[in-house]
Design an enzyme around this catalytic site. Sequence first.
Site, PDB file in Angstrom:
ATOM      1  N   HIS A  74      27.950  33.861  71.703  1.00  0.00           N
ATOM      2  CA  HIS A  74      27.922  32.878  72.664  1.00  0.00           C
ATOM      3  C   HIS A  74      27.884  33.402  74.028  1.00  0.00           C
ATOM      4  CE1 HIS A  74      31.365  31.814  69.464  1.00  0.00           C
ATOM      5  NE2 HIS A  74      30.216  31.225  69.310  1.00  0.00           N
TER       6      HIS A  74
ATOM      7  N   HIS B 167      48.102  28.940  75.243  1.00  0.00           N
ATOM      8  CA  HIS B 167      47.666  30.065  74.652  1.00  0.00           C
ATOM      9  C   HIS B 167      47.374  31.110  75.964  1.00  0.00           C
ATOM     10  CE1 HIS B 167      46.350  28.999  70.629  1.00  0.00           C
ATOM     11  NE2 HIS B 167      46.006  27.834  71.245  1.00  0.00           N
TER      12      HIS B 167
ATOM     13  N   GLU C 178      30.031  36.548  74.954  1.00  0.00           N
ATOM     14  CA  GLU C 178      30.733  37.004  73.986  1.00  0.00           C
ATOM     15  C   GLU C 178      29.961  37.592  72.506  1.00  0.00           C
ATOM     16  OE1 GLU C 178      34.956  34.936  73.054  1.00  0.00           O
ATOM     17  OE2 GLU C 178      33.255  34.131  71.562  1.00  0.00           O
TER      18      GLU C 178
ATOM     19  N   HIS D 286      32.101  26.700  72.830  1.00  0.00           N
ATOM     20  CA  HIS D 286      32.432  27.049  71.452  1.00  0.00           C
ATOM     21  C   HIS D 286      33.998  26.826  71.066  1.00  0.00           C
ATOM     22  CE1 HIS D 286      32.634  30.594  73.875  1.00  0.00           C
ATOM     23  NE2 HIS D 286      33.517  31.160  73.294  1.00  0.00           N
TER      24      HIS D 286
ATOM     25  N   HIS E 157      36.109  26.038  74.665  1.00  0.00           N
ATOM     26  CA  HIS E 157      35.819  26.502  76.035  1.00  0.00           C
ATOM     27  C   HIS E 157      34.569  27.241  76.216  1.00  0.00           C
ATOM     28  CE1 HIS E 157      36.948  29.478  73.025  1.00  0.00           C
ATOM     29  NE2 HIS E 157      36.217  30.620  73.640  1.00  0.00           N
TER      30      HIS E 157
END
Length: 421
Positions: free
Chosen positions: A352, A279, A328, A358, A322
């Site tokens: 978060h 990713h 965030e 999360h 992560h």
Amino acid sequence: MHGFGNLHSSEALPGALPVGNSMPQRPPFGLYAEMIHGSSFTDSRDNTRYSWMHRIRPSAQHRPFTRIDTGTFCGIADAQSEMNRTSWTPLPAPAADTDFVSGMWTLGGNGDPAERTGMAVHFYTANTSMQDKVFSDSDGELLITPHEGELLVRTEFGLLHVKPGDVALIPRGVRFRVELLDAVARGYVAENFGRPMVLPELGPLGTTALANPKDFRVPVAAYEDIERPVEVVVKYGGELWSSVYDHSPLDVVAWHGNHVPYVYDLHAFQTVGTLSYGHTDPSAYTVLTSPTDTPGVANFDFCSVVGRWEVAMDTFRLPYYHRNIGSEFVGILKTPPTGATMFGEPGAGMLHNMLASHGSSPEGDAFATNAELAPQWLDLGLIIFFDARLPLKLTRQALETPRRSQDFDAMWQGFERRFPR
């Protein structure tokens, strides 16, 4: 705006914009020349923000401002730290006669507007247009992202049509009025106390990835010649102040500069993914960023997730688990065609904070682990992120509202042990 090339200009009357000298002794049509600065006088050329406005009356013509009740649109000076993951359901239908300003609801934030650092997060809901009333924010610039209801935003520089799926930016100190084009309007607002938002650098990505400068729309000059009482509300130092003018301050007939409002359709975002494995980081979704004095470290990033192709081989297709040094906030503008999303319904919010773990739910993990890795179009609807450098502290109303989830951690319970004993 930095990253958008040359200065912009517009005039509602041909010849209203002076040629050459921006402040001639006798401006055309008897207008008054006035400058608004969004940066220090001696800042670098890349960072300088200013606009000349040629208006019917100087904005200095007003009586003193007085403090007014902030309601749910409050400052963050007394906000509290919260390390737990948490979420909120959408704002309910507004009470009668709720406009954009009275319908603002502050979740929290970080930093200090007086120090020009940090940001704040707000929800908004409204069922009536602002009548003989304008607003400006001296604490920071505003990013407005509707999820329900189209808006007509009348600014000193002209009109912006803002629909769900758009983001509109109103620079610090610019006055505007929000008119509703539908019965109800709801959405999110990020308030940036730091350096103005710019396009992120592209580095080896080249010239056409992420948000393209050509897709940002600035207003065409349009002025109001109104001589009746108009309330001007200003957010200053986390408080609201009000004064009544004897005319509309949206009386700019011509302008030029780069401290201007604009609107951007998030569907125009050019997503960057991977054609091999793994990713790219969430920073690949950055639409706009507020830089700091530390290169590569943002005050906060405004990010958007739109549809994209997934083609990576031997890769867990959902976002990896992560913990980030940044914090965030997630908002939902549109759900995917299936209607299913781990983030909730349009208007919901999820936070978060710094280093909170999360990622996917157990159900999502099982699906991604066993899915056939064929190329697929991934439609997540339309999701926005406010990625902040510092943890977001929460207002008392955000902590105590019944809209706050009491068991958000349940999403990540029930993972099976797969490692052999």
